[in-house]
Design an enzyme around this catalytic site. Structure first.
Site, mmCIF file in Angstrom:
data_model
loop_
_atom_site.group_PDB
_atom_site.id
_atom_site.type_symbol
_atom_site.label_atom_id
_atom_site.label_comp_id
_atom_site.label_asym_id
_atom_site.label_seq_id
_atom_site.Cartn_x
_atom_site.Cartn_y
_atom_site.Cartn_z
ATOM 1 N N CYS A 156 -2.578 15.865 -45.295
ATOM 2 C CA CYS A 156 -1.152 15.591 -45.121
ATOM 3 C C CYS A 156 -0.385 16.927 -45.060
ATOM 4 O O CYS A 156 -0.564 17.681 -44.117
ATOM 5 C CB CYS A 156 -0.660 14.666 -46.236
ATOM 6 S SG CYS A 156 1.037 14.120 -46.055
ATOM 7 N N ASP A 213 -1.067 5.965 -37.736
ATOM 8 C CA ASP A 213 -0.266 6.800 -38.632
ATOM 9 C C ASP A 213 1.186 6.749 -38.162
ATOM 10 O O ASP A 213 1.525 7.299 -37.115
ATOM 11 C CB ASP A 213 -0.795 8.245 -38.592
ATOM 12 C CG ASP A 213 -0.152 9.132 -39.646
ATOM 13 O OD1 ASP A 213 1.007 8.883 -40.025
ATOM 14 O OD2 ASP A 213 -0.814 10.094 -40.074
ATOM 15 N N HIS A 245 -2.131 6.685 -41.963
ATOM 16 C CA HIS A 245 -2.009 7.979 -42.625
ATOM 17 C C HIS A 245 -2.774 7.933 -43.952
ATOM 18 O O HIS A 245 -2.916 6.886 -44.567
ATOM 19 C CB HIS A 245 -0.534 8.292 -42.886
ATOM 20 C CG HIS A 245 -0.286 9.682 -43.364
ATOM 21 N ND1 HIS A 245 -0.409 10.787 -42.545
ATOM 22 C CD2 HIS A 245 0.073 10.163 -44.590
ATOM 23 C CE1 HIS A 245 -0.142 11.875 -43.235
ATOM 24 N NE2 HIS A 245 0.165 11.517 -44.480
#
Length: 276
Positions: A156, A213, A245
């Site tokens: 991330c 995502d 995600h």
């Protein structure tokens, strides 16, 4: 940490002893890697303005281990990131995750993502690169790490940093960026984003992304792919069509076991292929 001077900061934050409060409850699929055969725990990384808390794990016997920098999500160096370090140590790496938000605040104790984001937004890329340079230097001076076999991986927020640090430090042998943001506004804190350095990248980076995502549109992934075509890095991007995600985060509902395991296998092969 409101009274930080330019000359010195005191690292009052300590590494998390569990999972970040903002991502409770923990998924039943959480992976726990034991410490058997390892040296694992907190260390301090000397930096220009103080000491940086970090978590490191390595095999208990031997030396000259390849080094992997493990870059946190926005939730800090909590139990999941520490466990990933132990997974690398089981593979024969010296893995180290520095707490890169320590000057701005301790995000592991915050219970809301809305509280965390303003803190993370204040972390300058230049500060992160300097701290990672210091972490590499620490690994070298430890007498256990072989920085000629240096790798980086991040998740991330750390996925974005993985691309950018690979551009900053040409001595990195290989990187694997997990669902890191590729585009964004250029600010004093974030003057460049991965798409801005794609064409000049020299370090081979493998990008692992989810087709579902909602925070990273596929058109930005394609933009990155296009930019990489003119680089000498031989970087690649894999998109898992059905993954959301944070599909590697086994402690969260977003975890997707099949894609996570495939990505982990690809990471290991990528590091080996490129000498890390």
């Amino acid at each position: 940490m409101n009274k930080i001077t330019r000359r010195k900061f005191i690292a009052t934050a300590s590494l998390a002893t569990g999972f970040a409060l903002a991502v409770q409850p923990i998924s039943a699929q959480v992976i726990t890697t034991d410490r058997q055969g390892l040296v694992a725990g907190a260390v301090k990384i000397p930096v220009q303005d103080g000491e940086l808390p970090a978590y490191r794990a390595l095999p208990a016997t031997g030396d000259n281990f390849p080094v992997v920098l493990v870059i946190q999500e926005i939730f800090g160096v909590h139990e999941h990131i520490q466990d990933i370090c132990r997974r690398f140590a089981k593979l024969g790496y010296l893995a180290i995750a520095p707490e890169l938000f320590v000057r701005q605040g301790d995000v592991t104790k915050l219970s809301s993502i809305d509280e965390i984001r303003p803190i993370v937004a204040k972390v300058p890329d230049a500060q992160v690169f300097s701290d990672l340079d210091a972490t590499v230097n620490w690994a070298k001076k430890s007498g256990k790490g072989n920085i000629d076999r240096l790798a980086i991986t991040g998740f991330c927020w750390g996925g974005r940093i993985t691309w950018l640090y690979a551009g900053h430090n040409p001595n990195v042998k290989a990187g694997v960026a997990w669902y890191g943001r590729l585009v964004g506004d250029k600010t004093e804190v974030t003057p460049q984003h991965p798409v801005d350095i794609a064409s000049t990248l020299k370090v081979p980076v493998l990008g692992l992304y989810g087709g579902k995502d909602t925070g990273i549109p596929l058109n930005t992934v394609e933009q990155m792919r296009e930019g990489l075509k003119s680089s000498s890095s031989k970087s690649e991007i894999i998109v898992y069509p059905d993954a959301p995600h944070a599909f590697f985060a086994d402690y969260r509902p977003s975890y997707r076991e099949t894609e996570a395991k495939d990505g982990w296998e690809r990471l290991q092969a990528w590091f080996k292929q490129h000498g890390a």
